[in-house]
Structure formats: C-alpha cells, structure tokens
Motif scaffolding. Sequence first.
Motif, short mmCIF file in Angstrom:
data_model
loop_
_atom_site.label_atom_id
_atom_site.label_comp_id
_atom_site.label_asym_id
_atom_site.label_seq_id
_atom_site.Cartn_x
_atom_site.Cartn_y
_atom_site.Cartn_z
N MET A 1 0.85 -1.16 0.00
CA MET A 1 0.00 0.00 0.00
C MET A 1 0.90 1.24 0.00
SD MET A 1 -2.96 1.10 2.77
CE MET A 1 -3.93 -0.32 2.44
N THR A 2 0.53 2.22 -0.78
CA THR A 2 1.34 3.44 -0.88
C THR A 2 0.85 4.49 0.12
OG1 THR A 2 -0.06 4.50 -2.53
CG2 THR A 2 1.71 3.04 -3.35
N ILE A 3 1.71 5.45 0.38
CA ILE A 3 1.35 6.56 1.27
C ILE A 3 0.21 7.35 0.66
CG2 ILE A 3 2.20 8.74 2.23
CD1 ILE A 3 3.12 6.21 3.71
N ASP A 4 0.18 7.47 -0.65
CA ASP A 4 -0.92 8.17 -1.32
C ASP A 4 -2.26 7.50 -1.02
OD1 ASP A 4 0.77 10.07 -2.52
OD2 ASP A 4 1.17 8.74 -4.20
N GLU A 5 -2.30 6.19 -1.08
CA GLU A 5 -3.53 5.45 -0.78
C GLU A 5 -3.95 5.62 0.68
OE1 GLU A 5 -3.09 1.74 -3.92
OE2 GLU A 5 -2.18 1.58 -1.93
N ILE A 6 -2.98 5.58 1.56
CA ILE A 6 -3.27 5.76 2.99
C ILE A 6 -3.83 7.16 3.24
CG2 ILE A 6 -2.19 5.94 5.27
CD1 ILE A 6 -0.23 3.74 4.29
N TYR A 7 -3.24 8.15 2.59
CA TYR A 7 -3.72 9.53 2.74
C TYR A 7 -5.13 9.68 2.17
CZ TYR A 7 -4.12 14.55 2.15
OH TYR A 7 -4.58 15.84 2.17
N LYS A 8 -5.38 9.09 1.01
CA LYS A 8 -6.71 9.18 0.40
C LYS A 8 -7.78 8.51 1.25
CE LYS A 8 -5.07 9.63 -4.30
NZ LYS A 8 -4.84 8.98 -5.59
N CYS A 20 6.26 12.05 5.07
CA CYS A 20 6.60 10.79 4.39
C CYS A 20 7.10 11.06 2.97
CB CYS A 20 5.39 9.86 4.35
SG CYS A 20 4.92 9.22 5.96
N LYS A 21 6.40 11.91 2.25
CA LYS A 21 6.80 12.21 0.87
C LYS A 21 8.18 12.87 0.83
CE LYS A 21 4.06 11.75 -2.33
NZ LYS A 21 4.00 10.66 -3.28
N TYR A 22 8.42 13.84 1.71
CA TYR A 22 9.69 14.56 1.73
C TYR A 22 10.85 13.63 2.04
CZ TYR A 22 13.23 18.02 2.86
OH TYR A 22 14.39 18.75 2.89
N ASN A 23 10.61 12.62 2.87
CA ASN A 23 11.67 11.70 3.30
C ASN A 23 11.66 10.39 2.53
OD1 ASN A 23 13.05 13.01 5.73
ND2 ASN A 23 10.88 13.39 6.08
N LEU A 25 9.49 8.08 2.03
CA LEU A 25 8.81 6.92 2.62
C LEU A 25 7.50 6.75 1.85
CD1 LEU A 25 9.45 7.75 6.38
CD2 LEU A 25 10.66 6.09 4.96
N GLU A 26 7.61 6.23 0.63
CA GLU A 26 6.51 6.20 -0.32
C GLU A 26 5.54 5.04 -0.13
OE1 GLU A 26 5.92 8.47 -2.74
OE2 GLU A 26 7.68 9.67 -2.30
N SER A 27 5.93 4.04 0.64
CA SER A 27 5.05 2.88 0.82
C SER A 27 4.97 2.50 2.29
CB SER A 27 5.56 1.69 0.02
OG SER A 27 6.76 1.20 0.57
N LEU A 28 3.99 1.73 2.61
CA LEU A 28 3.81 1.25 3.98
C LEU A 28 4.98 0.38 4.40
CD1 LEU A 28 1.92 1.25 6.39
CD2 LEU A 28 0.75 -0.69 5.39
N ASP A 29 5.50 -0.42 3.48
CA ASP A 29 6.66 -1.26 3.79
C ASP A 29 7.87 -0.42 4.21
OD1 ASP A 29 5.26 -3.55 3.18
OD2 ASP A 29 6.01 -3.65 1.13
N LYS A 30 8.13 0.66 3.47
CA LYS A 30 9.25 1.53 3.80
C LYS A 30 9.03 2.24 5.14
CE LYS A 30 10.92 2.58 -0.81
NZ LYS A 30 11.20 3.65 -1.79
N LEU A 31 7.79 2.63 5.39
CA LEU A 31 7.46 3.30 6.64
C LEU A 31 7.68 2.37 7.83
CD1 LEU A 31 6.24 6.08 7.51
CD2 LEU A 31 4.06 4.89 7.61
N ILE A 32 7.21 1.15 7.73
CA ILE A 32 7.36 0.18 8.81
C ILE A 32 8.83 -0.20 8.98
CG2 ILE A 32 6.82 -2.19 9.50
CD1 ILE A 32 4.01 -1.71 8.35
N ASP A 33 9.54 -0.35 7.88
CA ASP A 33 10.97 -0.65 7.96
C ASP A 33 11.72 0.47 8.69
OD1 ASP A 33 13.33 -2.23 7.29
OD2 ASP A 33 13.80 -0.60 5.89
N TYR A 34 11.41 1.71 8.36
CA TYR A 34 12.03 2.84 9.03
C TYR A 34 11.72 2.81 10.53
CZ TYR A 34 13.51 7.57 10.13
OH TYR A 34 14.16 8.65 10.67
N TYR A 35 10.48 2.50 10.86
CA TYR A 35 10.08 2.45 12.27
C TYR A 35 10.83 1.33 13.01
CZ TYR A 35 7.19 1.73 16.40
OH TYR A 35 6.77 1.56 17.68
N PHE A 36 10.97 0.16 12.40
CA PHE A 36 11.69 -0.94 13.05
C PHE A 36 13.15 -0.58 13.30
CE2 PHE A 36 8.56 -4.29 11.44
CZ PHE A 36 7.97 -4.41 12.67
N ARG A 37 13.75 0.15 12.38
CA ARG A 37 15.16 0.53 12.52
C ARG A 37 15.37 1.66 13.53
NH1 ARG A 37 16.83 2.72 7.93
NH2 ARG A 37 14.96 2.37 6.75
#
Length: 82
Positions: A1-8, A20-23, A25-37
């Motif tokens: 799922m993309t950040i665009d879809e989550i926002y919509k 998220c866009k500036y950094n 983090l375009e997808s949920l996978d990238k967001l969760i990965d960043y959070y785990f790290r």
Amino acid sequence: MTIDEIYKNNEISVRSYNICKYNSLESLDKLIDYYFRNHSFETLRNCGRRSDRELIDLCRKYETNIINNTIEKANENTLEET
C-alpha cells in the motif's frame, strides 16, 4: 500500500503525509521498515510529537498484516521447494 492510498483513505494527516513524501517513505513497507530501525519518526524533518505518534500508530496497525504476509510467502516458497 502506498502513502498516497493511505492519505486518500484519511488514515494520516496532511503533515504526516508531507513528512513521508519529503523523506521518500513512499510505501507502507518503507514506513514500517524505518520504524523498526529507528523506533521513532521524530528525527525526520518537520516531524513533531503528534505526527510521530500518528505514524507510529499507523505502523502498529499494519505491522501484523505485513508480518503475516511475509510468513505466508516464506511458507509458500518452502512448499514449492519440496
């Protein structure tokens, strides 16, 4: 799922979406990965406590889905090999 879809789907605010866009983090996978790290989003530019909490809550909401999908894919690969 993309950040665009989550926002919509109105699951995150405009500020969290922009963070998220500036950094990149375009997808949920990238967001969760960043959070785990990093265990937080506060080090991201323009991310305050409220946005940090919102993004953490989003990750926790979807992390079990991601983990379950990863386990299912691993099981499928194991079954195909035998």
